[in-house]
Design a protein around this motif. Structure first.
Motif: not given
Length: 118
Positions: A75, A88, A92, A94, A112
């Motif tokens: 997070r 985020i 999620d 982005c 990510k």
């Protein structure tokens, strides 16, 4: 690093081994965040990159490239100077615009998968 001529492939993002990507000390606002990553694919002209990136807790600043990413784990709060503050976490997606000046407050180690256009 792999290149544009690699055949189609799949990876299990949580298991991808990452390499150290040292931060510029001027980017660190607080804590001792560490960044690791791996480029999985690069276009022939070097202007498109796809890969995995991870950062441990702390606060850092950055100037962004044109990027789409999906958070796999962890997070963070990403404050875009003059714009939105993005909360985020896992699942999620982005989008960051080239030139966005951001401050990342990483609450839990964040991993990510990304696509960057340079």
């Amino acid at each position: 690093m792999t290149t544009h001529d690699q055949p189609s492939f799949a990876v299990h993002i949580p298991d991808v081994e990452l390499e150290a990507e040292p931060l510029d000390p001027a980017q660190i606002v607080s804590g001792t965040p560490e960044v690791t990553g791996r480029v999985l694919w690069e276009s022939a002209d070097g202007k498109q990159l796809r890969g995995i990136w991870q950062i441990t807790p702390g606060v850092v600043t950055d100037t962004e490239a044109d990027e789409l990413f999906v958070v796999v784990s962890g997070r963070a709060t990403v404050a875009v100077e003059g714009g939105a503050t993005l909360e985020i976490g896992p699942g999620d997606a982005c989008v960051l615009r080239e030139g966005d000046r951001t401050t990342w407050t990483v609450h839990e180690t964040l991993r990510k998968a990304y696509h960057i256009s340079l």
